[in-house]
Design an enzyme around this catalytic site. Sequence first.
Site, mmCIF file in Angstrom:
data_model
loop_
_atom_site.group_PDB
_atom_site.id
_atom_site.type_symbol
_atom_site.label_atom_id
_atom_site.label_comp_id
_atom_site.label_asym_id
_atom_site.label_seq_id
_atom_site.Cartn_x
_atom_site.Cartn_y
_atom_site.Cartn_z
ATOM 1 N N GLU A 50 -73.516 -105.138 -2.273
ATOM 2 C CA GLU A 50 -74.564 -104.165 -1.932
ATOM 3 C C GLU A 50 -74.642 -103.961 -0.420
ATOM 4 O OE1 GLU A 50 -78.677 -105.524 -2.375
ATOM 5 O OE2 GLU A 50 -79.173 -103.594 -3.261
ATOM 6 N N THR A 82 -90.064 -109.657 -0.228
ATOM 7 C CA THR A 82 -88.847 -110.373 0.144
ATOM 8 C C THR A 82 -88.764 -111.752 -0.507
ATOM 9 O OG1 THR A 82 -88.845 -109.244 2.256
ATOM 10 C CG2 THR A 82 -87.677 -111.329 2.172
ATOM 11 N N GLY A 118 -84.578 -103.699 -10.996
ATOM 12 C CA GLY A 118 -85.975 -104.104 -10.846
ATOM 13 C C GLY A 118 -86.102 -105.533 -10.364
ATOM 14 N N THR A 120 -87.956 -106.204 -6.795
ATOM 15 C CA THR A 120 -89.123 -106.289 -5.909
ATOM 16 C C THR A 120 -90.429 -106.048 -6.672
ATOM 17 O OG1 THR A 120 -87.715 -105.370 -4.182
ATOM 18 C CG2 THR A 120 -90.061 -105.457 -3.719
HETATM 19 C C1 LIG Z 1 -87.429 -96.575 -0.555
HETATM 20 C C2 LIG Z 1 -87.249 -97.962 -1.063
HETATM 21 C C3 LIG Z 1 -86.402 -98.185 -2.131
HETATM 22 C C4 LIG Z 1 -86.248 -99.468 -2.656
HETATM 23 N N1 LIG Z 1 -85.496 -99.658 -3.791
HETATM 24 C C5 LIG Z 1 -85.544 -100.853 -4.416
HETATM 25 C C6 LIG Z 1 -84.938 -101.030 -5.711
HETATM 26 O O1 LIG Z 1 -84.324 -100.116 -6.256
HETATM 27 N N2 LIG Z 1 -85.094 -102.221 -6.338
HETATM 28 C C7 LIG Z 1 -85.784 -103.246 -5.774
HETATM 29 O O2 LIG Z 1 -85.891 -104.309 -6.399
HETATM 30 N N3 LIG Z 1 -86.343 -103.132 -4.543
HETATM 31 C C8 LIG Z 1 -86.245 -101.957 -3.861
HETATM 32 N N4 LIG Z 1 -86.846 -101.809 -2.636
HETATM 33 C C9 LIG Z 1 -87.565 -102.932 -2.064
HETATM 34 C C10 LIG Z 1 -86.915 -103.501 -0.807
HETATM 35 O O3 LIG Z 1 -85.820 -104.286 -1.171
HETATM 36 C C11 LIG Z 1 -88.015 -104.246 -0.058
HETATM 37 O O4 LIG Z 1 -88.875 -103.257 0.496
HETATM 38 C C12 LIG Z 1 -87.484 -105.121 1.011
HETATM 39 O O5 LIG Z 1 -86.745 -106.171 0.438
HETATM 40 C C13 LIG Z 1 -88.617 -105.714 1.847
HETATM 41 O O6 LIG Z 1 -89.652 -106.218 1.007
HETATM 42 P P1 LIG Z 1 -91.173 -105.743 1.209
HETATM 43 O O7 LIG Z 1 -91.185 -104.273 1.334
HETATM 44 O O8 LIG Z 1 -92.019 -106.345 0.181
HETATM 45 O O9 LIG Z 1 -91.564 -106.325 2.623
HETATM 46 P P2 LIG Z 1 -92.168 -107.804 2.885
HETATM 47 O O10 LIG Z 1 -91.335 -108.827 2.182
HETATM 48 O O11 LIG Z 1 -93.621 -107.760 2.595
HETATM 49 O O12 LIG Z 1 -91.924 -107.905 4.446
HETATM 50 C C14 LIG Z 1 -92.693 -107.133 5.407
HETATM 51 C C15 LIG Z 1 -92.117 -107.369 6.781
HETATM 52 O O13 LIG Z 1 -92.233 -108.761 7.127
HETATM 53 C C16 LIG Z 1 -90.984 -109.288 7.502
HETATM 54 N N5 LIG Z 1 -90.856 -110.657 6.998
HETATM 55 C C17 LIG Z 1 -91.203 -111.126 5.771
HETATM 56 N N6 LIG Z 1 -90.941 -112.440 5.671
HETATM 57 C C18 LIG Z 1 -90.420 -112.821 6.873
HETATM 58 C C19 LIG Z 1 -89.926 -114.051 7.404
HETATM 59 N N7 LIG Z 1 -89.926 -115.176 6.682
HETATM 60 N N8 LIG Z 1 -89.452 -114.062 8.667
HETATM 61 C C20 LIG Z 1 -89.439 -112.935 9.429
HETATM 62 N N9 LIG Z 1 -89.892 -111.728 8.982
HETATM 63 C C21 LIG Z 1 -90.362 -111.684 7.716
HETATM 64 C C22 LIG Z 1 -89.930 -108.389 6.850
HETATM 65 O O14 LIG Z 1 -88.746 -108.409 7.617
HETATM 66 C C23 LIG Z 1 -90.630 -107.031 6.872
HETATM 67 O O15 LIG Z 1 -90.334 -106.362 8.075
HETATM 68 C C24 LIG Z 1 -86.941 -100.546 -2.056
HETATM 69 C C25 LIG Z 1 -87.775 -100.314 -0.953
HETATM 70 C C26 LIG Z 1 -87.943 -99.045 -0.470
HETATM 71 C C27 LIG Z 1 -88.885 -98.834 0.685
#
Ligand SMILES: Cc1cc2nc3c(=O)[nH]c(=O)nc-3n(C[C@H](O)[C@H](O)[C@H](O)COP(=O)(O)OP(=O)(O)OC[C@H]3O[C@@H](n4cnc5c(N)ncnc54)[C@H](O)[C@@H]3O)c2cc1C
Length: 390
Positions: free
Chosen positions: A248, A134, A126, A128
């Site tokens: 990972e 991110t 846990g 995100t």
């Molecule tokens: C099916 C699935 C399973 C997952 N499993 C887990 C899990 O088990 N545990 C867990 O903790 N998380 C999990 N995640 C979360 C995953 O790690 C995040 O989705 C991922 O890190 C991206 O974060 P976000 O979705 O909030 O996108 P955001 O951080 O909101 O980013 C959206 C977009 O903007 C871009 N972006 C953001 N900031 C910048 C920047 N500074 N420069 C350039 N581009 C940028 C990103 O590249 C992305 O394309 C999972 C996600 C999915 C979809």
Amino acid sequence: MSKTSSGQDDGLADIRAGVRALCAKFPGEYWRALDRERAYPSEFVAALTEAGYLAALIPEDYGGSGLPISAAAAILEEVHAAGGNGAACHAQMYIMGTILRHGSAAQKQDYLPKLASGELRLQAFGVTEPTSGTDTLSLRTTARKQGNHYIINGQKLWTSRAEHSDLMLLLARTTPREQAKKRTDGLSLFLVDMRLAQGTSMTITPVRTMMNHSTTQIFFDDLRVPAENLIGEEGQGFRYVLSGMNAERILIAAECVGDAKWFIDKATAYAKERVLFDRPIGQNQGVQFPIARAYAQMRAAELMVREAARRYEASGDVGPEANMAKLIAADASWFAADMCVQTHGGFGFAEEYDIERKFRETRLYQVAPISTNLILSYLAEHVLGLPRSY
Ligand SMILES: Cc1cc2nc3c(=O)[nH]c(=O)nc-3n(C[C@H](O)[C@H](O)[C@H](O)COP(=O)(O)OP(=O)(O)OC[C@H]3O[C@@H](n4cnc5c(N)ncnc54)[C@H](O)[C@@H]3O)c2cc1C
């Protein structure tokens, strides 16, 4: 492994053959039926656990096989090359490493043997949250010390496999951001026993996604976690999480290589057998070239994964290589997925071919566990010395 997609021998032929034999018992029909229902592959995970593959990285002293990361990567690659999906259980392989590296002697003794035997499942991680994404340091879930417990409040999103795990590794803020000495201080890692909490101070809701991934959102409402379940030092959790990310990335990259192999094998076989205009479609260069390009990209990705694994085993100092392996392998699998659909024409969209399922599954790796942009900015800043962009 077929001739079309096999890489060089890496000395792991026995492990690869064992995983392939296991995966043969879980063919496309198995994964397709689960995909339709968005159901968890419990039988497959149990088989991998019983065969000891999920305990590959747990040291022998704790009941595991004590294998190097290249072996774990080979296991997951083979699962994907066979048309399966390691996302159902891959997390235990690398989350366990956090306990191994940063846990106390008692925590290691209490948990690792039970993880190795399959008595306990540690599949949930846990980190995100809906508002931080991110930007992990902005997470809002808090852990407040009260006597011998921490009280957890907040919300996590995308906590995959939480409904199929006994334990969760949870990252929460123990020191308010403005009071932390360093930007990266103030977050702590906890081992949460979800069996005790679910339905009372913890609510898990499944999130349906474009592929079968058993992911969830979780609300914590005064969840009490014993202080002895803190991993390492309070406030150092972000560093501990970072230290596990290279493993990972290497393992997920290996899954992408496996996916690419699967798509290339499927496309090659189909291009040879599908006859139109009195010749196999694979006789047309317009059909051959994308398959050949996918193969070249897969082989490049395979080399990068092996180089990252080699450096990880040699020194552990592997940030650029682990990130590049993930980047190149995710691109290779996504290119191969698109190529495979195109080679199959309309049949690429038919459920019974499994291609559309694997296409959806491999798309994830452009976004999770780290998105492509974030890898590029890591390389730009930390390898090339360009200015920090965020
Ligand atoms: C099916 C699935 C399973 C997952 N499993 C887990 C899990 O088990 N545990 C867990 O903790 N998380 C999990 N995640 C979360 C995953 O790690 C995040 O989705 C991922 O890190 C991206 O974060 P976000 O979705 O909030 O996108 P955001 O951080 O909101 O980013 C959206 C977009 O903007 C871009 N972006 C953001 N900031 C910048 C920047 N500074 N420069 C350039 N581009 C940028 C990103 O590249 C992305 O394309 C999972 C996600 C999915 C979809």
